[in-house]
Design a protein around this motif. Sequence first.
Motif, PDB file in Angstrom:
ATOM      1  N   GLY A  72     -13.925  37.929   1.740  1.00  0.00           N
ATOM      2  CA  GLY A  72     -13.798  38.816   0.580  1.00  0.00           C
ATOM      3  C   GLY A  72     -14.915  38.642  -0.425  1.00  0.00           C
ATOM      4  N   HIS A  73     -15.390  37.420  -0.568  1.00  0.00           N
ATOM      5  CA  HIS A  73     -16.454  37.180  -1.551  1.00  0.00           C
ATOM      6  C   HIS A  73     -17.231  35.928  -1.160  1.00  0.00           C
ATOM      7  CE1 HIS A  73     -13.806  34.391  -4.249  1.00  0.00           C
ATOM      8  NE2 HIS A  73     -13.222  34.542  -3.084  1.00  0.00           N
ATOM      9  N   ARG A  74     -18.159  35.508  -2.013  1.00  0.00           N
ATOM     10  CA  ARG A  74     -18.981  34.306  -1.831  1.00  0.00           C
ATOM     11  C   ARG A  74     -19.716  34.333  -0.483  1.00  0.00           C
ATOM     12  NH1 ARG A  74     -17.500  29.854  -5.376  1.00  0.00           N
ATOM     13  NH2 ARG A  74     -17.466  28.383  -3.647  1.00  0.00           N
ATOM     14  N   LEU A 126      -3.952  31.875   6.552  1.00  0.00           N
ATOM     15  CA  LEU A 126      -4.296  31.148   7.784  1.00  0.00           C
ATOM     16  C   LEU A 126      -3.624  29.782   7.863  1.00  0.00           C
ATOM     17  CD1 LEU A 126      -8.165  31.817   7.934  1.00  0.00           C
ATOM     18  CD2 LEU A 126      -6.341  33.061   9.107  1.00  0.00           C
ATOM     19  N   SER A 127      -2.847  29.416   6.834  1.00  0.00           N
ATOM     20  CA  SER A 127      -2.250  28.084   6.876  1.00  0.00           C
ATOM     21  C   SER A 127      -0.909  28.086   7.608  1.00  0.00           C
ATOM     22  CB  SER A 127      -2.088  27.528   5.461  1.00  0.00           C
ATOM     23  OG  SER A 127      -1.187  28.320   4.728  1.00  0.00           O
ATOM     24  N   SER A 128      -0.346  29.286   7.840  1.00  0.00           N
ATOM     25  CA  SER A 128       0.934  29.355   8.561  1.00  0.00           C
ATOM     26  C   SER A 128       1.176  30.799   8.999  1.00  0.00           C
ATOM     27  CB  SER A 128       2.077  28.899   7.649  1.00  0.00           C
ATOM     28  OG  SER A 128       2.131  29.749   6.534  1.00  0.00           O
ATOM     29  N   SER A 174     -11.398  17.315   7.687  1.00  0.00           N
ATOM     30  CA  SER A 174     -11.188  18.625   8.327  1.00  0.00           C
ATOM     31  C   SER A 174     -12.499  19.175   8.873  1.00  0.00           C
ATOM     32  CB  SER A 174     -10.552  19.622   7.337  1.00  0.00           C
ATOM     33  OG  SER A 174     -11.479  20.056   6.346  1.00  0.00           O
ATOM     34  N   LYS A 175     -13.583  18.983   8.115  1.00  0.00           N
ATOM     35  CA  LYS A 175     -14.871  19.520   8.552  1.00  0.00           C
ATOM     36  C   LYS A 175     -15.465  18.667   9.687  1.00  0.00           C
ATOM     37  CE  LYS A 175     -15.214  23.122   5.835  1.00  0.00           C
ATOM     38  NZ  LYS A 175     -15.276  24.491   6.353  1.00  0.00           N
ATOM     39  N   ALA A 176     -15.215  17.354   9.661  1.00  0.00           N
ATOM     40  CA  ALA A 176     -15.662  16.501  10.773  1.00  0.00           C
ATOM     41  C   ALA A 176     -14.933  16.921  12.050  1.00  0.00           C
ATOM     42  CB  ALA A 176     -15.385  15.036  10.459  1.00  0.00           C
ATOM     43  N   GLY A 231     -25.291  22.807   2.728  1.00  0.00           N
ATOM     44  CA  GLY A 231     -25.204  21.839   1.629  1.00  0.00           C
ATOM     45  C   GLY A 231     -24.538  22.577   0.479  1.00  0.00           C
ATOM     46  N   PRO A 232     -24.556  22.005  -0.719  1.00  0.00           N
ATOM     47  CA  PRO A 232     -23.969  22.736  -1.848  1.00  0.00           C
ATOM     48  C   PRO A 232     -24.729  24.038  -2.103  1.00  0.00           C
ATOM     49  CG  PRO A 232     -24.318  20.443  -2.398  1.00  0.00           C
ATOM     50  CD  PRO A 232     -25.013  20.672  -1.091  1.00  0.00           C
ATOM     51  N   ILE A 233     -24.017  25.166  -2.009  1.00  0.00           N
ATOM     52  CA  ILE A 233     -24.662  26.480  -2.120  1.00  0.00           C
ATOM     53  C   ILE A 233     -24.034  27.260  -3.273  1.00  0.00           C
ATOM     54  CG2 ILE A 233     -25.061  28.693  -0.944  1.00  0.00           C
ATOM     55  CD1 ILE A 233     -26.525  26.692   0.651  1.00  0.00           C
ATOM     56  N   VAL A 234     -22.761  27.589  -3.116  1.00  0.00           N
ATOM     57  CA  VAL A 234     -22.045  28.300  -4.177  1.00  0.00           C
ATOM     58  C   VAL A 234     -21.087  27.295  -4.793  1.00  0.00           C
ATOM     59  CG1 VAL A 234     -20.626  30.289  -4.756  1.00  0.00           C
ATOM     60  CG2 VAL A 234     -22.115  30.378  -2.766  1.00  0.00           C
ATOM     61  N   TRP A 235     -21.225  27.076  -6.084  1.00  0.00           N
ATOM     62  CA  TRP A 235     -20.512  25.980  -6.723  1.00  0.00           C
ATOM     63  C   TRP A 235     -19.105  26.395  -7.121  1.00  0.00           C
ATOM     64  CZ3 TRP A 235     -23.135  21.276  -7.286  1.00  0.00           C
ATOM     65  CH2 TRP A 235     -24.437  21.319  -6.776  1.00  0.00           C
TER      66      TRP A 235
HETATM   67  N1  LIG Z   1     -19.884  26.844  -1.204  1.00  0.00           N
HETATM   68  C1  LIG Z   1     -20.673  25.922  -0.728  1.00  0.00           C
HETATM   69  O1  LIG Z   1     -21.659  25.546  -1.358  1.00  0.00           O
HETATM   70  C2  LIG Z   1     -20.367  25.297   0.628  1.00  0.00           C
HETATM   71  C3  LIG Z   1     -20.922  24.042   0.920  1.00  0.00           C
HETATM   72  C4  LIG Z   1     -20.653  23.488   2.162  1.00  0.00           C
HETATM   73  C5  LIG Z   1     -19.867  24.146   3.086  1.00  0.00           C
HETATM   74  N2  LIG Z   1     -19.363  25.359   2.761  1.00  0.00           N
HETATM   75  C6  LIG Z   1     -18.509  26.043   3.756  1.00  0.00           C
HETATM   76  O2  LIG Z   1     -18.959  27.383   3.904  1.00  0.00           O
HETATM   77  C7  LIG Z   1     -17.832  28.260   4.019  1.00  0.00           C
HETATM   78  C8  LIG Z   1     -17.876  29.328   2.928  1.00  0.00           C
HETATM   79  O3  LIG Z   1     -17.982  28.689   1.657  1.00  0.00           O
HETATM   80  P1  LIG Z   1     -17.369  29.355   0.331  1.00  0.00           P
HETATM   81  O4  LIG Z   1     -17.649  28.412  -0.778  1.00  0.00           O
HETATM   82  O5  LIG Z   1     -17.828  30.760   0.260  1.00  0.00           O
HETATM   83  O6  LIG Z   1     -15.830  29.293   0.732  1.00  0.00           O
HETATM   84  P2  LIG Z   1     -14.567  29.369  -0.272  1.00  0.00           P
HETATM   85  O7  LIG Z   1     -14.869  30.356  -1.342  1.00  0.00           O
HETATM   86  O8  LIG Z   1     -14.170  27.995  -0.689  1.00  0.00           O
HETATM   87  O9  LIG Z   1     -13.440  29.896   0.728  1.00  0.00           O
HETATM   88  C9  LIG Z   1     -13.640  31.093   1.482  1.00  0.00           C
HETATM   89  C10 LIG Z   1     -12.365  31.842   1.590  1.00  0.00           C
HETATM   90  O10 LIG Z   1     -11.389  31.099   2.304  1.00  0.00           O
HETATM   91  C11 LIG Z   1     -10.188  31.787   2.114  1.00  0.00           C
HETATM   92  N3  LIG Z   1      -9.015  30.929   2.270  1.00  0.00           N
HETATM   93  C12 LIG Z   1      -8.719  29.763   1.683  1.00  0.00           C
HETATM   94  N4  LIG Z   1      -7.491  29.349   2.066  1.00  0.00           N
HETATM   95  C13 LIG Z   1      -6.991  30.304   2.900  1.00  0.00           C
HETATM   96  C14 LIG Z   1      -5.772  30.464   3.607  1.00  0.00           C
HETATM   97  N5  LIG Z   1      -4.778  29.566   3.554  1.00  0.00           N
HETATM   98  N6  LIG Z   1      -5.619  31.570   4.375  1.00  0.00           N
HETATM   99  C15 LIG Z   1      -6.587  32.493   4.446  1.00  0.00           C
HETATM  100  N7  LIG Z   1      -7.763  32.397   3.805  1.00  0.00           N
HETATM  101  C16 LIG Z   1      -7.961  31.312   3.033  1.00  0.00           C
HETATM  102  C17 LIG Z   1     -10.209  32.339   0.667  1.00  0.00           C
HETATM  103  O11 LIG Z   1      -9.837  33.722   0.768  1.00  0.00           O
HETATM  104  P3  LIG Z   1      -9.193  34.527  -0.476  1.00  0.00           P
HETATM  105  O12 LIG Z   1     -10.199  34.394  -1.598  1.00  0.00           O
HETATM  106  O13 LIG Z   1      -9.076  35.910   0.038  1.00  0.00           O
HETATM  107  O14 LIG Z   1      -7.877  33.893  -0.786  1.00  0.00           O
HETATM  108  C18 LIG Z   1     -11.679  32.161   0.270  1.00  0.00           C
HETATM  109  O15 LIG Z   1     -12.245  33.294  -0.312  1.00  0.00           O
HETATM  110  C19 LIG Z   1     -16.587  27.387   3.953  1.00  0.00           C
HETATM  111  O16 LIG Z   1     -16.151  27.092   5.251  1.00  0.00           O
HETATM  112  C20 LIG Z   1     -17.080  26.137   3.251  1.00  0.00           C
HETATM  113  O17 LIG Z   1     -16.338  24.980   3.596  1.00  0.00           O
HETATM  114  C21 LIG Z   1     -19.590  25.959   1.554  1.00  0.00           C
END
Ligand SMILES: NC(=O)c1ccc[n+]([C@@H]2O[C@H](COP(=O)([O-])OP(=O)(O)OC[C@H]3O[C@@H](n4cnc5c(N)ncnc54)[C@H](OP(=O)(O)O)[C@@H]3O)[C@@H](O)[C@H]2O)c1
Length: 241
Positions: free
Chosen positions: A11-13, A62-64, A155-157, A182-186
């Motif tokens: 949806g975003h990010r 996605l959790s259940s 979980s990620k490992a 790495g850290p991308i979107v804070w």
């Molecule tokens: N941001 C970073 O800098 C960073 C760094 C390292 C790794 N990553 C990895 O890159 C990926 C994207 O990062 P991000 O920061 O954009 O992710 P995020 O915003 O933390 O999460 C992405 C989406 O996951 C969905 N989500 C969470 N719990 C859920 C559930 N129970 N059921 C269904 N959907 C669920 C949420 O959807 P809704 O908003 O629709 O609820 C959320 O928009 C992730 O896997 C993250 O671990 C990101």
Amino acid sequence: MDKTVLITGAGHRIGAQIARSLHRNGFSIAVHYNSSHAQAQALVASLNAERKNTAIEIQCDLSSGPFVDKLIGAVSNHWGRLDLLINNASIYEPSDLSVEDPDAWNRIISTNLRAPYMLSVGALPMLREARGAIINLTDIYALRPQLGYAVYCASKAGLVGLTKALALELAPDIRVNGVAPGPIVWAPGDDPHHRLEVMQKTPLGRLGTETDVANAVCYIATASYVTGQIIEVDGGRSIFI
Ligand SMILES: NC(=O)c1ccc[n+]([C@@H]2O[C@H](COP(=O)([O-])OP(=O)(O)OC[C@H]3O[C@@H](n4cnc5c(N)ncnc54)[C@H](OP(=O)(O)O)[C@@H]3O)[C@@H](O)[C@H]2O)c1
């Protein structure tokens, strides 16, 4: 017909940028979201405005619950094919070791590890037919853990292990790879001093963007001789001593 991709948490990010980039590369996009209805709807509308009937949105937790049938069924009914599954949805939250919290464990592991496994298995028939691919979004903190985030890092490992195991099991029909940002979107409200500190430890001297991650995903999506790999998109941070 266009190739199709299902992207969870789009949806975003970062997920939304992956959707826009793959759409520009000719994919039709199934945008999964859980709570970000307005953002997902706007994204799908903008993709369909560019090319008709090239994007759909699907809501589920996605959790259940029966999320595999809902997501895979929607793609199958709408397009009848799936070329790429991107497991992007994730929960990033700290773990307080002084409190017993089985709910947090279940929620994080279910969303970040169980769901990618279940969706991969559910998507197998369509992915096999398309000789498709799976891309899992992991994290550089999977193998070098972040202090305070034990369950998230575990979980990620696990997802890194799953990526490699599935790559072995599903070859030669389906390629399976990971992208580790790495850290991308804070996180909202993150300490700006922490960002500066991270940038100072990043050899490329800048913070990353959603587009940096999406570019790596687009590369893997078409890298027909690459499987079982995790590409770190971190400006070189993981080689900084
Ligand atoms: N941001 C970073 O800098 C960073 C760094 C390292 C790794 N990553 C990895 O890159 C990926 C994207 O990062 P991000 O920061 O954009 O992710 P995020 O915003 O933390 O999460 C992405 C989406 O996951 C969905 N989500 C969470 N719990 C859920 C559930 N129970 N059921 C269904 N959907 C669920 C949420 O959807 P809704 O908003 O629709 O609820 C959320 O928009 C992730 O896997 C993250 O671990 C990101």
